[in-house]
Enzyme design. Structure first.
Site, PDB file in Angstrom:
ATOM      1  N   TRP A 299       0.875  -1.173   0.000  1.00 20.10           N
ATOM      2  CA  TRP A 299       0.000   0.000   0.000  1.00 20.10           C
ATOM      3  C   TRP A 299       0.918   1.231   0.000  1.00 20.10           C
ATOM      4  CZ3 TRP A 299      -1.988   2.631   4.888  1.00 20.10           C
ATOM      5  CH2 TRP A 299      -2.978   3.565   4.584  1.00 20.10           C
TER       6      TRP A 299
ATOM      7  N   LYS B  12     -13.201  -0.770   6.125  1.00 17.93           N
ATOM      8  CA  LYS B  12     -13.786  -1.578   5.038  1.00 17.93           C
ATOM      9  C   LYS B  12     -14.806  -2.580   5.578  1.00 17.93           C
ATOM     10  CE  LYS B  12      -9.774  -0.039   3.638  1.00 17.93           C
ATOM     11  NZ  LYS B  12      -9.338   0.923   2.709  1.00 17.93           N
TER      12      LYS B  12
ATOM     13  N   ASP C  74      -0.502  -5.312   9.537  1.00 19.67           N
ATOM     14  CA  ASP C  74      -1.567  -4.404   9.118  1.00 19.67           C
ATOM     15  C   ASP C  74      -2.748  -5.262   8.681  1.00 19.67           C
ATOM     16  OD1 ASP C  74      -3.164  -2.405   8.234  1.00 19.67           O
ATOM     17  OD2 ASP C  74      -1.785  -1.594   6.733  1.00 19.67           O
TER      18      ASP C  74
HETATM   19  C1  LMR Z   1      -6.836   1.884  -0.754  1.00 21.50           C
HETATM   20  O1  LMR Z   1      -5.734   1.311  -0.749  1.00 21.50           O
HETATM   21  O2  LMR Z   1      -7.446   2.138  -1.796  1.00 21.50           O
HETATM   22  C2  LMR Z   1      -7.454   2.290   0.546  1.00 21.50           C
HETATM   23  O3  LMR Z   1      -6.728   1.775   1.608  1.00 21.50           O
HETATM   24  C3  LMR Z   1      -7.692   3.741   0.642  1.00 21.50           C
HETATM   25  C4  LMR Z   1      -6.454   4.520   0.981  1.00 21.50           C
HETATM   26  O4  LMR Z   1      -6.479   5.230   1.977  1.00 21.50           O
HETATM   27  O5  LMR Z   1      -5.472   4.444   0.248  1.00 21.50           O
END
Ligand code: LMR
Length: 392
Positions: free
Chosen positions: A128, A243, A208
């Site tokens: 991420w 989520k 996480d």
């Molecule tokens: C995502 O990865 O789309 C979500 O976790 C939203 C974000 O805050 O990036």
């Protein structure tokens, strides 16, 4: 003085939300930011949350401050779902605090690890994008290793090498389930091996867990987290309800620490409270109160489980349909059927991603990540056709 500040680019993923909204095409498809969508493309408030919110409005008597730890009823109500029944606190060795979303929890975990002497955090890539930003902003060195192998499974060899070569004071950031962005998760047997490696090397795990219940099931998605806390002396866990309770903008998360004994856990959490106080002082209350109400009422909990189950089932159905399509141009869709959660990475280049947006109204992250939940039985064929057109 402020003229020294340089213009920063907008967050690329969040900027997509506005670009998509501004696109007038009625058949556009949003596969960008990670929000769940129904078969009609909506992201409704859970009925269990609506009921809890109504009760909250009727029953809440004060909005006076709670403290940097937030709503501890919420923090404790989540624990059996994350850590399992029996004694989810493992004899008082696990305690938590409320945070603004999973991001706040990751922030506390990284900052606490740094205060405890961690200088480097190993992280599978891709990850991420905000993970790297949080590490950089907290002043911890990020060391990347490959998350996925060429065959589309997790790259266990890279993780083994990383952990064996780790130095004292190193930590590793692991996705608990529904890997963002790849959808490629560790199997239970791989988690067991990871726990053994962490036992052997003393590397501190930071987990996480942001999509529990959206992969295989609530218990299955917590397998790794539960295996870690059952066998290791120490772990930090960042949790998001954004989520799996659909509370995105309400920012509902929790941070948990596992230490060697209850007294150390209390001391660790006091550091979390101090970090929170200096950052946001106290987390926003509303969403966490609603989650507490859902989880402390058997009927509302059952409604929530049913809603989450239907979301997961829909994601699995979309994955199965994509996999059944086989391929789209040069893109092999079969692996998507084996992956878990809301995301998958497609091997597309920048030009192909731009053409999908400009020519077909298909919006996805610049990394090639798609949000599976943005697809419906009504738009999959268009999406597969567009993919074939740009990659064929
Ligand atoms: C995502 O990865 O789309 C979500 O976790 C939203 C974000 O805050 O990036």
């Amino acid at each position: 003085m402020l003229d020294k500040l340089e213009q920063q680019p907008a967050d690329a993923l969040l900027a997509l939300i506005k670009l998509f909204e501004a696109d007038p095409r009625s058949d556009k498809i949003d596969l960008g930011v990670g929000v769940y969508r129904t078969a009609d493309g909506a992201t409704p408030v859970f009925t269990s949350i609506k009921a809890a919110e109504a009760r909250l409005v009727a029953e809440q008597e004060t909005k006076a401050y709670l403290g940097p730890e937030g709503d501890m009823g919420f923090v404790h109500a989540l624990m059996p779902h994350i850590f399992g029944g029996g004694d989810p606190s493992h004899g008082g060795r696990i305690e938590g605090m409320q945070t603004p979303g999973g991001t706040g929890a990751v922030r506390i975990a990284v900052a606490m690890a740094k205060k405890a002497g961690v200088t480097r955090i190993h992280m599978g890539t891709p990850s991420w994008p905000n993970h790297a930003q949080i590490l950089a902003d907290t002043g911890v060195e990020m060391v990347g290793f490959s998350h996925a192998a060429a065959d589309g499974s997790t790259d266990m060899e890279a993780l083994r090498t990383t952990l064996h070569n780790a130095q004292p004071g190193d930590a590793v950031l692991l996705h608990g389930c529904c890997h963002n962005p790849s959808g490629i998760d560790y199997t239970p047997a791989q988690w067991d091996e990871i726990v053994g490696l962490l036992e052997e090397t003393g590397v501190l795990p930071i987990v996480d867990l942001a999509y529990q219940g959206l992969g295989v099931g609530m218990d299955e998605d917590a397998y790794g987290t539960r295996a870690l806390v059952a066998r290791l002396p120490e772990a930090l866990i960042a949790y998001s309800c954004d989520k799996n309770f659909g509370l995105y903008r309400d920012r509902v998360g929790a941070f948990y620490a596992l230490t060697r004994d209850a007294a150390q856990t209390t001391a660790a959490l006091s550091n979390g409270h101090a970090l929170a106080r200096a950052s946001w002082s106290m987390p926003p209350d509303h969403g966490a109160s609603a989650v507490r109400m859902v989880l402390t009422d058997a009927a509302l909990t059952a409604d929530w489980v049913a809603e989450l189950t239907s979301m997961r089932t829909r994601i699995q159905q979309v994955r199965a349909k994509l996999a059944a399509a086989g391929s789209a141009g040069a893109v092999d869709l079969v692996p998507l059927g084996r992956q878990q959660g809301m995301f998958a990475m497609l091997p597309l280049n920048k030009d192909q991603i731009a053409a999908l947006r400009a020519d077909h109204g298909v919006y996805m992250a610049g990394s090639g990540r798609i949000n599976i939940a943005g697809l419906t039985m009504g738009n999959i064929d268009k999406f597969v056709g567009a993919l074939a057109a740009v990659s064929g």
